[in-house]
Design a protein around this motif. Structure first.
Motif, PDB file in Angstrom:
ATOM      1  N   ALA A  77      13.650  -7.132  -7.242  1.00  0.00           N
ATOM      2  CA  ALA A  77      13.113  -6.032  -6.443  1.00  0.00           C
ATOM      3  C   ALA A  77      12.869  -6.468  -5.001  1.00  0.00           C
ATOM      4  O   ALA A  77      12.607  -7.640  -4.727  1.00  0.00           O
ATOM      5  CB  ALA A  77      11.804  -5.533  -7.052  1.00  0.00           C
TER       6      ALA A  77
ATOM      7  N   GLN B   2       5.773  -1.513 -12.621  1.00  0.00           N
ATOM      8  CA  GLN B   2       4.724  -0.563 -12.254  1.00  0.00           C
ATOM      9  C   GLN B   2       4.259   0.117 -13.536  1.00  0.00           C
ATOM     10  O   GLN B   2       5.006   0.836 -14.189  1.00  0.00           O
ATOM     11  CB  GLN B   2       5.241   0.477 -11.256  1.00  0.00           C
TER      12      GLN B   2
ATOM     13  N   TYR C 280       1.187  -6.216  -5.958  1.00  0.00           N
ATOM     14  CA  TYR C 280       1.492  -5.663  -4.638  1.00  0.00           C
ATOM     15  C   TYR C 280       1.098  -4.194  -4.607  1.00  0.00           C
ATOM     16  O   TYR C 280       1.652  -3.366  -5.340  1.00  0.00           O
ATOM     17  CB  TYR C 280       2.978  -5.832  -4.346  1.00  0.00           C
TER      18      TYR C 280
ATOM     19  N   PHE D 196       1.621  -1.243  -2.626  1.00  0.00           N
ATOM     20  CA  PHE D 196       2.512  -0.820  -1.537  1.00  0.00           C
ATOM     21  C   PHE D 196       1.939   0.359  -0.762  1.00  0.00           C
ATOM     22  O   PHE D 196       2.464   0.718   0.295  1.00  0.00           O
ATOM     23  CB  PHE D 196       3.917  -0.497  -2.065  1.00  0.00           C
TER      24      PHE D 196
ATOM     25  N   THR E 191       9.900  -9.662  -1.751  1.00  0.00           N
ATOM     26  CA  THR E 191      10.915  -9.714  -2.804  1.00  0.00           C
ATOM     27  C   THR E 191      10.324 -10.369  -4.040  1.00  0.00           C
ATOM     28  O   THR E 191       9.384 -11.164  -3.956  1.00  0.00           O
ATOM     29  CB  THR E 191      12.153 -10.500  -2.343  1.00  0.00           C
TER      30      THR E 191
ATOM     31  N   TYR F 118      10.812  -4.831  -1.364  1.00  0.00           N
ATOM     32  CA  TYR F 118      10.042  -3.796  -0.686  1.00  0.00           C
ATOM     33  C   TYR F 118      10.018  -4.139   0.804  1.00  0.00           C
ATOM     34  O   TYR F 118       9.865  -5.296   1.180  1.00  0.00           O
ATOM     35  CB  TYR F 118       8.611  -3.725  -1.228  1.00  0.00           C
ATOM     36  N   ARG F 119      10.122  -3.110   1.630  1.00  0.00           N
ATOM     37  CA  ARG F 119      10.107  -3.305   3.079  1.00  0.00           C
ATOM     38  C   ARG F 119       9.031  -2.426   3.700  1.00  0.00           C
ATOM     39  O   ARG F 119       8.730  -1.339   3.193  1.00  0.00           O
ATOM     40  CB  ARG F 119      11.468  -2.970   3.701  1.00  0.00           C
ATOM     41  N   GLY F 120       8.476  -2.906   4.811  1.00  0.00           N
ATOM     42  CA  GLY F 120       7.463  -2.139   5.519  1.00  0.00           C
ATOM     43  C   GLY F 120       7.347  -2.601   6.951  1.00  0.00           C
ATOM     44  O   GLY F 120       8.102  -3.470   7.408  1.00  0.00           O
TER      45      GLY F 120
ATOM     46  N   GLN G  20      -0.232  -1.919   1.515  1.00  0.00           N
ATOM     47  CA  GLN G  20       0.505  -3.103   1.978  1.00  0.00           C
ATOM     48  C   GLN G  20      -0.366  -4.349   1.789  1.00  0.00           C
ATOM     49  O   GLN G  20      -0.615  -5.113   2.712  1.00  0.00           O
ATOM     50  CB  GLN G  20       0.934  -2.940   3.441  1.00  0.00           C
TER      51      GLN G  20
ATOM     52  N   SER H 263       8.929  -7.975   4.550  1.00  0.00           N
ATOM     53  CA  SER H 263       9.571  -7.685   3.264  1.00  0.00           C
ATOM     54  C   SER H 263       8.898  -8.480   2.165  1.00  0.00           C
ATOM     55  O   SER H 263       8.379  -9.569   2.395  1.00  0.00           O
ATOM     56  CB  SER H 263      11.067  -8.023   3.312  1.00  0.00           C
TER      57      SER H 263
ATOM     58  N   ASP I 195      -0.534   2.845  -6.851  1.00  0.00           N
ATOM     59  CA  ASP I 195       0.564   2.273  -6.061  1.00  0.00           C
ATOM     60  C   ASP I 195       0.562   0.750  -6.177  1.00  0.00           C
ATOM     61  O   ASP I 195       0.639   0.039  -5.183  1.00  0.00           O
ATOM     62  CB  ASP I 195       0.423   2.677  -4.589  1.00  0.00           C
TER      63      ASP I 195
END
Length: 217
Positions: free
Chosen positions: A76, A97, A130, A132, A91, A78-80, A135, A89, A103
């Motif tokens: 996986a 989940q 995490y 998200f 990873t 995730y970017r922000g 963040q 990012s 979240d």
């Protein structure tokens, strides 16, 4: 030897005689082989149309049972971005989940990459949670932090705010600066501004020759 050879020739002539066993075998094969070839061709043509083990169906969402894990992903990412527009990012080897109401994703083999004022930095850990939506990463185990300009530290558990670029450890910390080393029972670090607060049994060792000299008037 002559008698045996004559006997073998006699048997061969008998088999090859018109109406003998050889002729009957050839006539039978002439009838059977075309039939076998036709059957084989029919199987080859019709087998793709035969029913298989695959089943297609439609699900009514109101009747589908909720599984234990809402979402599970392998490899996986995730970017922000923070409030300054700098990207980061996260990873993981896999992510789960458990609830759509939260979240929060449980991660394993985690790597977070952030861009700081003085260059990129990387955080790695075996597992963590995490959030998200905020963040935010919460790590129960060891966290390794390393920046491109020579800052390194290892903490025993930590909370990392990716938006504020802030790390708060849950336990002991050991680290290295370009000018020396430090350790403490706990650390609060602003990763972007290089401002750290050491709490409990704080120790620092500065390496001679690496301290910046004051500017001459």
């Amino acid at each position: 030897m002559t008698i045996q050879a004559e006997q073998m020739r006699s048997r061969r002539r008998h088999k090859a005689a018109p109406g003998g066993r050889h002729d009957r075998t050839v006539r039978m094969l002439a009838v059977v082989l075309p039939g076998l070839i036709g059957a084989l061709l029919a199987v080859m043509v019709l087998s793709p149309l035969a029913p298989r083990g695959e089943i297609s169906f439609l699900l009514d969402r109101t009747k589908v049972a909720v599984v234990q894990d809402r979402l599970k992903v392998v490899s996986a990412m995730y970017r922000g971005a923070d409030n300054k527009g700098r990207t980061f990012s996260v990873t993981a080897g896999n992510a789960v989940q458990h609830s759509a109401a939260q979240d929060v994703v449980q991660l394993k083999d985690v790597t977070a990459r952030v861009m700081l004022k003085n260059g990129p930095a990387i955080l790695t850990t075996q597992q963590g949670a995490y959030d998200f939506g905020r963040q935010f990463i919460t790590v129960p185990g060891v966290v390794n932090f390393e920046s491109s300009d020579g800052y390194r530290m290892i903490t025993d558990g930590a909370s990392i705010d990716l938006t504020k670029r802030q790390l708060v450890s849950d336990g002991h910390v050991d680290g290295r600066l370009p000018t020396g080393t430090f350790s403490a029972d706990r650390i609060v670090a602003n990763l972007d501004d290089r401002v750290v607060t050491l709490e409990g049994h704080a120790h620092m060792r500065m390496d001679q020759g690496k301290l910046p000299l004051p500017a001459k008037p």
